[in-house]
Design a protein around this motif. Structure first.
Motif, PDB file in Angstrom:
ATOM      1  N   THR A 150     -12.227   4.010   5.653  1.00  0.00           N
ATOM      2  CA  THR A 150     -12.339   1.409   5.371  1.00  0.00           C
ATOM      3  C   THR A 150     -13.458   1.176   5.129  1.00  0.00           C
ATOM      4  O   THR A 150     -14.704   2.162   5.623  1.00  0.00           O
ATOM      5  N   ARG A 190      -3.559  12.044  11.181  1.00  0.00           N
ATOM      6  CA  ARG A 190      -3.545  10.676   9.654  1.00  0.00           C
ATOM      7  C   ARG A 190      -5.267  10.256   9.873  1.00  0.00           C
ATOM      8  O   ARG A 190      -5.731  10.525  11.081  1.00  0.00           O
ATOM      9  N   GLU A 231      -1.058  -1.695  11.354  1.00  0.00           N
ATOM     10  CA  GLU A 231      -0.450   0.404  10.732  1.00  0.00           C
ATOM     11  C   GLU A 231      -0.224   0.640  11.387  1.00  0.00           C
ATOM     12  O   GLU A 231       0.376   1.932  11.867  1.00  0.00           O
ATOM     13  N   ILE A 276      -7.577   7.415   8.424  1.00  0.00           N
ATOM     14  CA  ILE A 276      -7.885   6.027   7.730  1.00  0.00           C
ATOM     15  C   ILE A 276      -9.119   5.597   7.471  1.00  0.00           C
ATOM     16  O   ILE A 276      -9.642   5.352   8.189  1.00  0.00           O
ATOM     17  N   VAL A 314      -4.493   9.434  15.275  1.00  0.00           N
ATOM     18  CA  VAL A 314      -4.901   8.512  14.347  1.00  0.00           C
ATOM     19  C   VAL A 314      -6.713   8.586  14.964  1.00  0.00           C
ATOM     20  O   VAL A 314      -6.803   8.438  15.565  1.00  0.00           O
ATOM     21  N   LEU A 362      -9.600   5.922  12.809  1.00  0.00           N
ATOM     22  CA  LEU A 362      -9.936   5.107  11.928  1.00  0.00           C
ATOM     23  C   LEU A 362     -11.304   5.274  11.725  1.00  0.00           C
ATOM     24  O   LEU A 362     -12.538   5.542  13.037  1.00  0.00           O
ATOM     25  N   ASP A 398      -5.473   5.980   2.979  1.00  0.00           N
ATOM     26  CA  ASP A 398      -4.871   6.207   4.719  1.00  0.00           C
ATOM     27  C   ASP A 398      -4.008   7.578   4.162  1.00  0.00           C
ATOM     28  O   ASP A 398      -3.324   7.866   3.197  1.00  0.00           O
TER      29      ASP A 398
END
Length: 249
Positions: free
Chosen positions: A144, A140, A163, A142, A171, A173, A129
């Motif tokens: 994974t 941001r 989160e 992230i 964000v 992801l 993160d």
């Protein structure tokens, strides 16, 4: 969530006002498969070549050798090749081997955290993160890589969604979700939270059948295009193809 130190970070970099946008931006998620290509050859320079072809601003990487036990850090090589800022999120961290997720960014990385997604006795999993300052605007990211079993992925998606309880910055992801059940609960939960996004097939790289690599963004309306980078070099450099997103105002 575990706070990690960021070597060489400039903690004086401003992250701008809440809600400001860092766009336009090109983001990529790429499982590099230990830098071992579809021909079985370890060749991190090919991964660097694929990234050069794309010319992205922010890159999420999975299955990255991070050094340890005299092994080379592929992330160090890619950082040197791109000239980007780098952050690492090892999911395996032993004296003999370090391995996991990573982020490369054209812009300064001003903070990183580790989210533990391990499930029972299964292979350790996690998410990296990272807070990025894009010309003073906060972003941001992230990165994974989820597990292989459905129950494992359901557990991991629930943890990840916990989160995303803030709207103070955009964000993204992205990563290898290992999810091929289109109507499975993990993808339904993600669609409900982020809204639907295109999911072109990325695996296996020579003849893609599964959309294992995914990218989600909030706010969703900034996402302009999602495409697969399927050049001859990309088809041999890893068993996954990179997934590229173009993001704008």
């Amino acid at each position: 969530m575990e706070e990690l130190s960021l070597a060489g970070a400039d903690n004086g970099v401003a992250v701008g006002e809440a809600g400001a946008c860092p766009w336009p931006l090109t983001a990529v998620t790429y499982n590099i498969h230990d830098a071992i290509g579809t021909d079985g050859r370890y060749a991190p320079e090919r991964i660097a070549g694929v990234l050069a072809e794309i010319g992205a601003d922010v890159i999420a990487l999975q299955e990255v050798p991070l050094g340890g036990g005299g092994r080379a850090s592929v992330l160090d090589l890619l950082r040197e090749a791109t000239g980007f800022h780098a952050a690492e999120g090892p999911t395996l961290d032993t004296p003999t081997r370090r391995f996991g997720n990573a982020v490369l960014s054209r812009y300064p990385v001003v903070g990183i955290r580790s989210i533990d997604l391990s499930f029972g006795s299964r292979e350790p999993r996690g998410a990296l993160d990272a807070d990025i300052s894009c010309h003073g605007h906060p972003l941001r990211v992230i990165a994974t890589h989820l597990g292989l079993r459905p129950a494992e992925r359901r557990h991991q998606i629930r943890l990840l969604l916990q989160e995303f309880d803030t709207d103070r910055m955009p964000v993204i992801l992205m990563g290898d979700l290992n999810e091929w059940f289109v109507w499975g609960r993990p993808l339904r939960w993600l669609r409900a939270h982020f809204d639907a996004v295109p999911a072109p097939r990325t695996f296996p790289s020579r003849l893609p059948v599964f959309a294992l690599d995914r990218l989600w963004i909030s706010p969703r309306h900034h996402l302009v295009q999602v495409r697969v980078h399927a050049t001859p070099l990309a088809r041999i450099a890893s068993d996954h193809l990179p997934l590229v997103a173009h993001i704008s105002r």
